[in-house]
Motif scaffolding. Structure first.
Motif, PDB file in Angstrom:
ATOM      1  N   ARG A  51      27.989  36.430  48.612  1.00  0.00           N
ATOM      2  CA  ARG A  51      28.898  37.644  48.220  1.00  0.00           C
ATOM      3  C   ARG A  51      29.197  38.406  49.344  1.00  0.00           C
ATOM      4  O   ARG A  51      30.317  38.771  49.716  1.00  0.00           O
ATOM      5  CB  ARG A  51      28.055  38.171  47.095  1.00  0.00           C
ATOM      6  N   ASP A  52      28.067  38.375  50.536  1.00  0.00           N
ATOM      7  CA  ASP A  52      28.334  39.199  51.406  1.00  0.00           C
ATOM      8  C   ASP A  52      29.320  38.762  52.543  1.00  0.00           C
ATOM      9  O   ASP A  52      30.088  39.205  53.001  1.00  0.00           O
ATOM     10  CB  ASP A  52      27.061  39.627  52.153  1.00  0.00           C
ATOM     11  N   ARG A  53      29.511  37.365  52.448  1.00  0.00           N
ATOM     12  CA  ARG A  53      30.358  36.608  53.450  1.00  0.00           C
ATOM     13  C   ARG A  53      31.700  36.853  52.702  1.00  0.00           C
ATOM     14  O   ARG A  53      32.837  36.983  53.413  1.00  0.00           O
ATOM     15  CB  ARG A  53      29.878  35.422  53.385  1.00  0.00           C
ATOM     16  N   LEU A  54      31.963  36.786  51.416  1.00  0.00           N
ATOM     17  CA  LEU A  54      33.062  37.001  50.657  1.00  0.00           C
ATOM     18  C   LEU A  54      33.482  38.510  51.169  1.00  0.00           C
ATOM     19  O   LEU A  54      34.896  38.685  51.562  1.00  0.00           O
ATOM     20  CB  LEU A  54      33.081  37.081  49.299  1.00  0.00           C
ATOM     21  N   ILE A  55      32.656  39.363  51.017  1.00  0.00           N
ATOM     22  CA  ILE A  55      33.104  40.795  51.239  1.00  0.00           C
ATOM     23  C   ILE A  55      33.728  41.079  52.639  1.00  0.00           C
ATOM     24  O   ILE A  55      34.593  41.509  53.166  1.00  0.00           O
ATOM     25  CB  ILE A  55      31.892  41.683  51.110  1.00  0.00           C
ATOM     26  N   VAL A 157      30.822  41.678  27.626  1.00  0.00           N
ATOM     27  CA  VAL A 157      30.995  41.625  29.160  1.00  0.00           C
ATOM     28  C   VAL A 157      31.656  42.760  29.793  1.00  0.00           C
ATOM     29  O   VAL A 157      32.486  43.402  29.145  1.00  0.00           O
ATOM     30  CB  VAL A 157      31.811  40.143  29.286  1.00  0.00           C
ATOM     31  N   SER A 158      31.207  43.054  30.982  1.00  0.00           N
ATOM     32  CA  SER A 158      31.765  44.160  31.499  1.00  0.00           C
ATOM     33  C   SER A 158      32.308  43.928  32.844  1.00  0.00           C
ATOM     34  O   SER A 158      31.568  43.325  33.718  1.00  0.00           O
ATOM     35  CB  SER A 158      30.769  45.671  31.775  1.00  0.00           C
ATOM     36  N   TYR A 159      33.383  44.198  33.438  1.00  0.00           N
ATOM     37  CA  TYR A 159      33.676  43.776  34.742  1.00  0.00           C
ATOM     38  C   TYR A 159      33.781  44.911  35.795  1.00  0.00           C
ATOM     39  O   TYR A 159      34.293  45.965  35.534  1.00  0.00           O
ATOM     40  CB  TYR A 159      35.161  43.299  34.766  1.00  0.00           C
ATOM     41  N   GLU A 160      32.856  44.892  36.721  1.00  0.00           N
ATOM     42  CA  GLU A 160      32.546  45.799  37.704  1.00  0.00           C
ATOM     43  C   GLU A 160      32.967  45.733  39.131  1.00  0.00           C
ATOM     44  O   GLU A 160      32.654  44.644  39.514  1.00  0.00           O
ATOM     45  CB  GLU A 160      30.921  46.252  37.583  1.00  0.00           C
ATOM     46  N   PRO A 161      33.621  46.407  39.702  1.00  0.00           N
ATOM     47  CA  PRO A 161      34.166  46.372  41.104  1.00  0.00           C
ATOM     48  C   PRO A 161      33.014  46.590  41.909  1.00  0.00           C
ATOM     49  O   PRO A 161      32.480  47.494  41.720  1.00  0.00           O
ATOM     50  CB  PRO A 161      35.306  47.589  41.198  1.00  0.00           C
ATOM     51  N   ILE A 162      32.774  45.778  42.832  1.00  0.00           N
ATOM     52  CA  ILE A 162      31.796  45.701  43.742  1.00  0.00           C
ATOM     53  C   ILE A 162      32.379  46.320  45.092  1.00  0.00           C
ATOM     54  O   ILE A 162      31.654  47.102  45.865  1.00  0.00           O
ATOM     55  CB  ILE A 162      31.212  44.172  44.076  1.00  0.00           C
ATOM     56  N   ALA A 163      33.585  45.864  45.286  1.00  0.00           N
ATOM     57  CA  ALA A 163      34.189  46.518  46.661  1.00  0.00           C
ATOM     58  C   ALA A 163      35.543  46.534  46.387  1.00  0.00           C
ATOM     59  O   ALA A 163      36.056  45.592  45.821  1.00  0.00           O
ATOM     60  CB  ALA A 163      33.646  45.845  47.878  1.00  0.00           C
ATOM     61  N   CYS A 164      36.520  47.237  47.322  1.00  0.00           N
ATOM     62  CA  CYS A 164      37.848  47.481  46.862  1.00  0.00           C
ATOM     63  C   CYS A 164      38.469  47.479  48.482  1.00  0.00           C
ATOM     64  O   CYS A 164      37.654  48.123  49.139  1.00  0.00           O
ATOM     65  CB  CYS A 164      38.552  48.595  45.955  1.00  0.00           C
TER      66      CYS A 164
END
Ligand code: 3AM
Length: 169
Positions: A51-55, A157-164
């Motif tokens: 996830r961190d590499r994706l960010i 289910v809930s879709y939560e933004p982690i980063a934008c």
């Protein structure tokens, strides 16, 4: 591990879409306003390091802002999802979706699907297609994109933004 995907947030278009859907017969179970999004790339389960590499990769992504005209309805029979989407869309959207999918693929994520069909799912468990007419006439002004995680809650289910990140050339 959380399930991740990249998507365009809908901002002020979300209440307008809910209002549009509520004023006509629409099959299936409605997606809540806060869960509405336009998927760019499905990623699937990822650990924290991935996830961190994706960010980090997404933060480097450049794409000018663009707009998407939602002017048709559709139905994914297998997924039983009823949606609104564009009949034509700007190439920036294809380029952004492809780039984000590739970021995922480099990290072993994604579902291997190559085709991209932009859509906003308005309901799930839809056993039939929504009526095509009257067609929607709504414009999504895309000025940012987000990495979301799917979180299962007792309410669904809930879709939560982690980063934008802002869309910028
Ligand atoms: O809301 P939409 O339809 O844009 O359908 C799921 C949802 O997209 C999709 O990822 C988004 C957030 O969950 N999705 C779930 N599993 C998928 C899979 N295996 C998938 N998309 C492609 N392949």
């Amino acid at each position: 591990m959380p399930r991740l995907f990249f998507a365009l947030p809908l901002h002020q278009l979300a209440p307008a879409l809910i209002d549009w859907r509520e004023r006509r017969p629409w099959p299936g179970l409605p997606v809540s306003e806060r869960n509405l999004h336009l998927t760019l790339a499905f990623l699937g389960e990822a650990d924290e390091a991935t996830r961190d590499r994706l960010i980090a990769a997404a933060a480097q992504q450049r794409c000018p802002p663009f707009s998407v005209h939602l002017d048709q309805t559709g139905w994914f029979q297998r997924a039983r999802a009823a949606w609104v989407g564009p009949s034509e869309w700007p190439n920036e959207l294809n380029v952004l979706a492809r780039a984000l999918r590739r970021h995922g693929e480099k990290l072993g994520l994604g579902n291997g699907e190559q085709g991209y069909r932009p859509h906003v799912t308005l309901s799930r468990k839809a056993g039939e297609a929504p009526e095509a007419l009257p067609a929607p006439d709504l414009v999504l002004q895309a000025d940012s994109f987000c990495l979301y995680q799917s979180v299962s809650t007792p309410q669904g289910v809930s879709y939560e933004p982690i980063a934008c990140w802002p869309l910028r050339a």
